[in-house]
Design an enzyme around this catalytic site. Sequence first.
Site, short mmCIF file in Angstrom:
data_model
loop_
_atom_site.label_atom_id
_atom_site.label_comp_id
_atom_site.label_asym_id
_atom_site.label_seq_id
_atom_site.Cartn_x
_atom_site.Cartn_y
_atom_site.Cartn_z
N GLU A 264 10.49 39.35 47.89
CA GLU A 264 10.97 38.25 46.93
C GLU A 264 10.22 37.78 45.99
OE1 GLU A 264 15.82 37.49 47.22
OE2 GLU A 264 16.06 38.98 47.54
N HIS A 283 18.37 39.17 42.80
CA HIS A 283 19.08 37.91 43.20
C HIS A 283 19.16 36.92 42.74
CE1 HIS A 283 19.27 35.54 47.66
NE2 HIS A 283 19.42 35.10 47.21
C1 8YV Z 1 20.06 31.64 46.45
C2 8YV Z 1 21.98 32.23 48.12
O1 8YV Z 1 20.03 30.85 47.40
O2 8YV Z 1 23.45 30.76 48.66
C3 8YV Z 1 22.91 31.79 48.55
O3 8YV Z 1 22.09 31.43 50.32
O4 8YV Z 1 21.17 33.36 48.79
C4 8YV Z 1 21.03 32.15 46.59
O5 8YV Z 1 22.28 31.43 45.88
C5 8YV Z 1 20.14 30.83 45.22
O6 8YV Z 1 18.86 31.65 44.53
C6 8YV Z 1 19.95 29.14 44.74
O7 8YV Z 1 18.63 29.21 45.64
#
Ligand code: 8YV
Length: 325
Positions: A264, A283
């Site tokens: 990603e 994502h």
């Molecule tokens: C990302 C996520 O972290 O909470 C998580 O585990 O995968 C998402 O919410 C988001 O990009 C915040 O950094």
Amino acid sequence: MSQKHKVIVSAPLPADLREKVAARCEIIEVPVGQSPAESVPAALRPQVAGMVCTMRTLVDQALLDAFPALAVSSNFAVGFDNVDVAAATRRKVLICNTPGVLDGAVADVTIGLMLCLARNLVAGDAFVRSGAWTKGAFPLTTDIRGKTLGLLGMGRIGRVVARAAQAFDMKVVYHNRRQDPAAQGLATYVGRDELFAMSDVLSIHIPLSAETRHSVGKRELGLMKPTAYLINTARGPVVDEAALIEALRAGAIAGAGLDVMEQEPLPPSSPLCELPNVVLQAHVGSATHETRRAMIDLAVANLLDALDKRKPQAMVNPEVWEARA
Ligand code: 8YV
């Protein structure tokens, strides 16, 4: 010298929260995704007591070595696969995260991907825009009503997905390491292989760890029905992406809805971008104004609570907190 705690901020902080943190701490800004060890001058590193960061910051042994006075690292995410929790715990660094506040948003994207796949909604949009509709009707699609939704992982997010699926009259089954009493009435526990074999839609809701990396691979995909869809809103590397691409190309499964990938951002050269039976998202499971605000509120509250010696709401390694108490 200032008496304020020095904290690294490597996450998007709204202005009011920035003020709140700045009133109590000296902020050292590190652009999201950049290495704090490389960005923070060596003379300042031993003074850093806290950090709030996204999952793009690797909290590993090297970072812990670079910041020997770090007491708390607060993840702006529920997932913490960017953190070497064992190493942090050995160093008595408290790790915090943001569980609970993003369950609905991630469940919504899960259901959205399921509808896009079964009803071919993305292709339908292109069909209308291109004028193809003027030449004939759009091909028939598939009902999700009455079908079986299989959840690999029945935690907070899995339970919200299970509740939502009930509104679509789906039969919901799940597999977890342990049967979950909270799933009673929402979903039926089945064996792992059975889950892959019986699901019309298989949705992944487990964290990424050494044990779960590539745990959905050729064997599991081979158990699935050729009419079934795979959805992943958890972590890309839980799925062996090469095996998934092979299964999608061969028609071994009907399609996949992916909010997360092994790499990603996904490069447009990825074979996934070529496959017509795949719906991709960037994502964005938690990416709404409301949810991201709730996440950063919680991440900052966790950071400030830990620095002020109040028990943070969400700790990944609470044993570090308990040892301090
Ligand atoms: C990302 C996520 O972290 O909470 C998580 O585990 O995968 C998402 O919410 C988001 O990009 C915040 O950094």
